[in-house]
Write a protein that holds these residues in place. Structure first.
Motif, PDB file in Angstrom:
ATOM      1  N   GLU A  66       0.842  -1.210   0.000  1.00  0.00           N
ATOM      2  CA  GLU A  66       0.000   0.000   0.000  1.00  0.00           C
ATOM      3  C   GLU A  66       0.870   1.250   0.000  1.00  0.00           C
ATOM      4  OE1 GLU A  66      -3.735   1.929   2.533  1.00  0.00           O
ATOM      5  OE2 GLU A  66      -2.430   0.430   3.477  1.00  0.00           O
ATOM      6  N   ALA A  67       1.911   1.261   0.824  1.00  0.00           N
ATOM      7  CA  ALA A  67       2.787   2.427   0.912  1.00  0.00           C
ATOM      8  C   ALA A  67       3.574   2.638  -0.379  1.00  0.00           C
ATOM      9  CB  ALA A  67       3.743   2.269   2.094  1.00  0.00           C
ATOM     10  N   GLU A  68       4.060   1.538  -0.981  1.00  0.00           N
ATOM     11  CA  GLU A  68       4.816   1.659  -2.225  1.00  0.00           C
ATOM     12  C   GLU A  68       3.909   2.121  -3.361  1.00  0.00           C
ATOM     13  OE1 GLU A  68       8.010   1.650  -4.878  1.00  0.00           O
ATOM     14  OE2 GLU A  68       7.868   1.786  -2.695  1.00  0.00           O
ATOM     15  N   ALA A  69       2.683   1.618  -3.386  1.00  0.00           N
ATOM     16  CA  ALA A  69       1.719   2.075  -4.401  1.00  0.00           C
ATOM     17  C   ALA A  69       1.456   3.567  -4.251  1.00  0.00           C
ATOM     18  CB  ALA A  69       0.419   1.286  -4.270  1.00  0.00           C
ATOM     19  N   LYS A  70       1.285   4.012  -3.024  1.00  0.00           N
ATOM     20  CA  LYS A  70       1.046   5.437  -2.761  1.00  0.00           C
ATOM     21  C   LYS A  70       2.237   6.271  -3.208  1.00  0.00           C
ATOM     22  CE  LYS A  70      -0.269   8.676   0.908  1.00  0.00           C
ATOM     23  NZ  LYS A  70      -0.586   8.813   2.357  1.00  0.00           N
ATOM     24  N   ARG A  71       3.451   5.775  -2.949  1.00  0.00           N
ATOM     25  CA  ARG A  71       4.652   6.496  -3.366  1.00  0.00           C
ATOM     26  C   ARG A  71       4.706   6.643  -4.885  1.00  0.00           C
ATOM     27  NH1 ARG A  71       9.682   6.132  -5.140  1.00  0.00           N
ATOM     28  NH2 ARG A  71       9.473   3.940  -5.718  1.00  0.00           N
ATOM     29  N   LEU A  72       4.203   5.623  -5.598  1.00  0.00           N
ATOM     30  CA  LEU A  72       4.176   5.668  -7.057  1.00  0.00           C
ATOM     31  C   LEU A  72       2.989   6.453  -7.603  1.00  0.00           C
ATOM     32  CD1 LEU A  72       5.157   1.958  -7.877  1.00  0.00           C
ATOM     33  CD2 LEU A  72       6.595   3.989  -8.177  1.00  0.00           C
ATOM     34  N   GLY A  73       2.070   6.821  -6.724  1.00  0.00           N
ATOM     35  CA  GLY A  73       0.925   7.612  -7.152  1.00  0.00           C
ATOM     36  C   GLY A  73      -0.357   6.834  -7.352  1.00  0.00           C
ATOM     37  N   TYR A  74      -0.424   5.624  -6.795  1.00  0.00           N
ATOM     38  CA  TYR A  74      -1.613   4.789  -6.912  1.00  0.00           C
ATOM     39  C   TYR A  74      -2.229   4.566  -5.530  1.00  0.00           C
ATOM     40  CZ  TYR A  74       0.569   3.636 -11.409  1.00  0.00           C
ATOM     41  OH  TYR A  74       1.155   3.704 -12.648  1.00  0.00           O
ATOM     42  N   SER A  75      -3.506   4.280  -5.520  1.00  0.00           N
ATOM     43  CA  SER A  75      -4.180   3.963  -4.254  1.00  0.00           C
ATOM     44  C   SER A  75      -4.576   2.496  -4.245  1.00  0.00           C
ATOM     45  CB  SER A  75      -5.418   4.849  -4.052  1.00  0.00           C
ATOM     46  OG  SER A  75      -6.349   4.650  -5.096  1.00  0.00           O
ATOM     47  N   LEU A  76      -4.553   1.906  -3.054  1.00  0.00           N
ATOM     48  CA  LEU A  76      -4.886   0.495  -2.881  1.00  0.00           C
ATOM     49  C   LEU A  76      -6.103   0.382  -1.985  1.00  0.00           C
ATOM     50  CD1 LEU A  76      -2.504  -2.464  -2.280  1.00  0.00           C
ATOM     51  CD2 LEU A  76      -4.323  -2.045  -0.617  1.00  0.00           C
ATOM     52  N   SER A 121      -6.624   3.413 -14.448  1.00  0.00           N
ATOM     53  CA  SER A 121      -7.568   3.735 -15.527  1.00  0.00           C
ATOM     54  C   SER A 121      -6.904   3.573 -16.887  1.00  0.00           C
ATOM     55  CB  SER A 121      -8.077   5.163 -15.372  1.00  0.00           C
ATOM     56  OG  SER A 121      -8.796   5.308 -14.164  1.00  0.00           O
ATOM     57  N   GLY A 122      -7.692   3.086 -17.852  1.00  0.00           N
ATOM     58  CA  GLY A 122      -7.194   2.877 -19.197  1.00  0.00           C
ATOM     59  C   GLY A 122      -7.751   3.890 -20.180  1.00  0.00           C
ATOM     60  N   GLU A 123      -7.317   3.765 -21.433  1.00  0.00           N
ATOM     61  CA  GLU A 123      -7.829   4.641 -22.490  1.00  0.00           C
ATOM     62  C   GLU A 123      -9.315   4.415 -22.716  1.00  0.00           C
ATOM     63  OE1 GLU A 123      -6.279   6.993 -23.890  1.00  0.00           O
ATOM     64  OE2 GLU A 123      -4.136   6.598 -23.622  1.00  0.00           O
ATOM     65  N   ALA A 138      -4.142   0.448 -22.458  1.00  0.00           N
ATOM     66  CA  ALA A 138      -5.251   0.499 -23.419  1.00  0.00           C
ATOM     67  C   ALA A 138      -6.591   0.322 -22.717  1.00  0.00           C
ATOM     68  CB  ALA A 138      -5.059  -0.580 -24.480  1.00  0.00           C
ATOM     69  N   TYR A 139      -6.633  -0.551 -21.733  1.00  0.00           N
ATOM     70  CA  TYR A 139      -7.861  -0.820 -20.990  1.00  0.00           C
ATOM     71  C   TYR A 139      -7.580  -0.659 -19.497  1.00  0.00           C
ATOM     72  CZ  TYR A 139      -9.100  -2.991 -25.438  1.00  0.00           C
ATOM     73  OH  TYR A 139      -9.337  -3.222 -26.764  1.00  0.00           O
ATOM     74  N   THR A 140      -8.630  -0.420 -18.746  1.00  0.00           N
ATOM     75  CA  THR A 140      -8.468  -0.289 -17.302  1.00  0.00           C
ATOM     76  C   THR A 140      -7.881  -1.572 -16.709  1.00  0.00           C
ATOM     77  OG1 THR A 140     -10.240   1.337 -17.082  1.00  0.00           O
ATOM     78  CG2 THR A 140      -9.712   0.034 -15.126  1.00  0.00           C
ATOM     79  N   LEU A 141      -6.910  -1.401 -15.827  1.00  0.00           N
ATOM     80  CA  LEU A 141      -6.280  -2.528 -15.153  1.00  0.00           C
ATOM     81  C   LEU A 141      -6.692  -2.570 -13.696  1.00  0.00           C
ATOM     82  CD1 LEU A 141      -2.567  -2.230 -16.399  1.00  0.00           C
ATOM     83  CD2 LEU A 141      -4.445  -3.507 -17.449  1.00  0.00           C
ATOM     84  N   LYS A 142      -6.846  -3.770 -13.187  1.00  0.00           N
ATOM     85  CA  LYS A 142      -7.016  -3.961 -11.753  1.00  0.00           C
ATOM     86  C   LYS A 142      -5.964  -4.968 -11.309  1.00  0.00           C
ATOM     87  CE  LYS A 142     -11.676  -2.313 -11.149  1.00  0.00           C
ATOM     88  NZ  LYS A 142     -12.934  -2.415 -10.390  1.00  0.00           N
ATOM     89  N   LEU A 143      -5.004  -4.490 -10.534  1.00  0.00           N
ATOM     90  CA  LEU A 143      -3.937  -5.340 -10.026  1.00  0.00           C
ATOM     91  C   LEU A 143      -4.361  -5.873  -8.664  1.00  0.00           C
ATOM     92  CD1 LEU A 143      -2.570  -3.548 -12.229  1.00  0.00           C
ATOM     93  CD2 LEU A 143      -0.487  -3.687 -10.871  1.00  0.00           C
TER      94      LEU A 143
END
Length: 351
Positions: free
Chosen positions: A41-51, A64-66, A217-222
């Protein structure tokens, strides 16, 4: 002339290996992934993503994708093999029950940590109950199975009551020392490369997307799952996912062709064949991108994609991951396999 990979040279190998080393040294047997998930969670936040968390503790990062006409799920698991205290023996040693499927001889002699419910940690060693050839004539033939194994705690205890006073009890988690080594030639040996090498590949993918300012190209969910080793890691996935790639280690040996430097593309495992079109597309992209790959069949293997399908998800599914030697034992892979896995994923999700 063969094309060079579009994405592999752009991926930050140093970042992925640093993340892999950090992850490998964080205890996370199935069901005990709270700390490692906080790190993700912390590393994702550092990269600019939320978990966001699911009720059972999986983590989901949405990118989010195109277009939202299709949602692709990428899943890798943070949980590893381990054990749990089954009981305290009269001599103060611990009987254990395994977490995940491994042969008991692969942990004999291993250093471990017992994690008590109140946060204390004690070191120990996994031994056969007939550990000394100077004492037991049949020490070598003694069957390595749960009932014949025990943990010797590195505390001055000789009775059940003395061990109980340490705060140790049935139900405490046990993690194995990973013994991680990363070599200048790119080889990485450690316990738990299954599946932390794949998690490092997903982090590398995320880092590349953010650094390059790219949109898939498309929305991703990791999905970072926490119960894969016991069979239900991604049994639940968000309902908007239509395609899912399980990113998990590729097995090596027997008639299999995957090596420690390849990304493995699994066409079939114990749950049956993976989606024909997705698997064919992954093979096509690996060829186009000149990514070292192999296609194999894993008859004694299941993945989080298998769990999702068995859980009723209406998805197409595929399975890829870095080649890992001696899986569920003293494992080894190569940095190239991690990079090749991330590169193939990027080729798939960027077009």
């Amino acid at each position: 002339m063969a094309m060079t990979s579009t994405y592999a040279p752009q991926l930050d190998r140093t970042y992925m290996l640093a993340q892999l080393e950090t992850l490998l040294n964080m205890p996370s047997p199935s069901g005990y992934c709270m700390d490692i998930m906080k790190y993700i969670e912390a590393e994702a936040k550092r990269l600019g993503y939320s978990l966001e968390y699911t009720p059972k503790g999986n983590g989901i990062i949405t990118i989010s994708g195109e277009t939202t006409s299709k949602v692709i799920g990428l899943t890798a698991h943070l949980d590893t093999l381990g054990a749990m205290v089954r009981s305290i023996k009269p001599n103060g040693m611990l009987r254990i029950t395994p977490i995940g499927g491994y042969a008991m001889h692969t942990v004999e002699g291993e250093y471990c940590v017992i994690h008590t419910r109140d946060g204390r940690k004690y070191e120990g060693t996994v031994l056969s109950t007939k550990a000394s050839v100077h004492v037991f004539k049949d020490a070598g033939e003694w069957k390595r199975e749960e009932a014949n194994m025990e943990i010797r705690i590195d505390e001055l205890v000789k009775t059940k009551e003395e061990t109980e006073k340490l705060g140790i009890s049935a139900g405490d988690f046990v993690s194995w020392e990973p013994r991680t080594r990363i070599f200048a030639n790119g080889l990485v040996k450690s316990r738990h490369l299954d599946d932390k090498a794949s998690v490092a590949a997903l982090l590398g993918l995320m880092e590349w997307l953010k650094r390059e300012g790219k949109t898939p190209a498309y929305t991703l969910k990791l999905i970072f799952s926490t119960f894969e080793e016991v069979g239900h890691g991604s049994a639940y996935i968000p309902s908007d996912i239509t395609e899912m790639i399980a990113v998990d280690m590729g097995a090596i040996g027997d008639d299999l062709t995957t090596t420690e430097m390849d990304v493995s593309i699994c066409a079939k495992d114990s749950s049956g064949p993976y989606d024909y079109e997705m698997t064919s597309r992954l093979i096509e992209l690996a060829k186009r991108e000149s990514i070292a790959y192999a296609v194999d069949i894993y008859p004694y293997y299941g993945s989080d994609a298998s769990a999702a399908l068995r859980g009723g998800s209406n998805i197409r599914a595929a399975l890829i991951g870095p080649g890992v030697h001696a899986s569920h034992g003293m494992e080894r892979t190569h940095a190239d396999a991690v990079v090749n896995t991330a590169a193939l994923l990027l080729a798939y999700v960027m077009e």
